[in-house]
Design an enzyme around this catalytic site. Sequence first.
Site, PDB file in Angstrom:
ATOM      1  CG  ASP A 162      83.080  57.076   5.606  1.00 50.45           C
ATOM      2  OD1 ASP A 162      83.674  57.538   4.831  1.00 50.45           O
ATOM      3  OD2 ASP A 162      81.885  57.318   6.488  1.00 50.45           O
ATOM      4  CE1 TYR A 266      81.141  63.256   7.423  1.00 47.10           C
ATOM      5  CE2 TYR A 266      79.017  62.266   8.104  1.00 47.10           C
ATOM      6  CZ  TYR A 266      80.259  62.076   7.560  1.00 47.10           C
ATOM      7  OH  TYR A 266      80.978  60.736   7.113  1.00 47.10           O
ATOM      8  CG  HIS A 324      84.309  54.726   0.682  1.00 43.30           C
ATOM      9  ND1 HIS A 324      85.226  55.518   1.121  1.00 43.30           N
ATOM     10  CD2 HIS A 324      83.315  55.012   1.539  1.00 43.30           C
ATOM     11  CE1 HIS A 324      85.139  56.175   2.129  1.00 43.30           C
ATOM     12  NE2 HIS A 324      83.786  55.904   2.571  1.00 43.30           N
TER      13      HIS A 324
END
Length: 399
Positions: A162, A266, A324
């Site tokens: 990730d 982010y 995931h």
Amino acid sequence: MAIKITNNNIVTISSTDALKIHILSFFWGVWCILRKFMREVLYNANPQLKRDNPPTCLVDTTLGQHSYVKLKGVKLHYLEAGRKNGPVLLLLHGFPDCWISWRFQIPVLAEHYRVIALDLKGFGDSDKPESRKCYRLDVLLSELKELIAALGVESCSIVGHDLGALIGWFFVHMHPEMVDKFVSISCPHPNLYWNYLPSSSIFNTNWIHYSQLPHLPELDALRDDLNIINKCFQHLSVKDVSSAYLDAYKYSFSRKEDWTGPINYYRNLPFWRVNVAVDSDANLRVPVLMMVGNRDSSVHLESVIKSTDFVDKFSLKVIDGAGHFPHQENPKHVNKILFSFLVGNITPPVTPAPSGGLVYRMFGAVSSTMKYGNQMMDVVSKRSNGITSKAITVGQGAT
């Protein structure tokens, strides 16, 4: 997409695209504020539980030794296991996560490597500076380079999941001479990542825009006793002993400042890309393994497949039945793949159960190939003299 070159490898998006992100973040932020207000008026959220002491699985030494390294202005925590004189293998976790993400891989890979399971800056027991500029990509890559040097080696292999894989992609492009092999789990190439975020993902494009706002995303993450953790780690059952790991994650993200650093990634990374033209001589020559679950709602399989265009030598594995977190959901099979890619055709040791007795549903053994759905796809690419050869085998039980 127009880009501005800042160095030979890493580039920023155009000012127009950057402005677009900020405008969308403003409107999405207004909507989220209104929605939050209505939700608090109409519903009673679960109160946040007090979590003062870390769960045992975060502090015990069953998997390895907890250590710290102080770089220029930042202290990083990591768990170290394996051979002191062995080649270094750096494990980079995702979001929201910490070093414990690799609890199934550490004992197996430590048989041949000096394993370093890092808490990324802002996560776990590493320093958590609040300033957004501390999480600029150039700062992150510089610190990662310093870390490898501080470990006393000139190069290492990197396995990322990730967010950790996203940083790994940038690092291997920036410093290919420092990376022996690279594994990306559940993460496409940075040049594809942001345009292929599924709407079904918790952290979709709308959330990326929302995360640009100060304070609100952090407060929202704490809502309803960190229910966002329950949503992210749905493969961890609250009804069995794996709930100990849910508690570990909720402890690690129990304060507002525990979210500021992670979200700051982010607030920065969407503005950066790799300056690599598809099918150019600048493509990665470092061997790369890409791995993704065929039930991953946070990643489009297409974007992972397209990521192979940026790499000379690669292997692509689609893990049947996994979401995931394939390294946690199907650790036995993932460890076999990792071991084969990193070490060679040697039978990996049996994966011991980590402290806490985590119970997992094990899927049946699958072949090394699949198609969409219930099989495994294996893609191998080799480039020579500018010509790319890709062998893709599709079908049940194909080899």
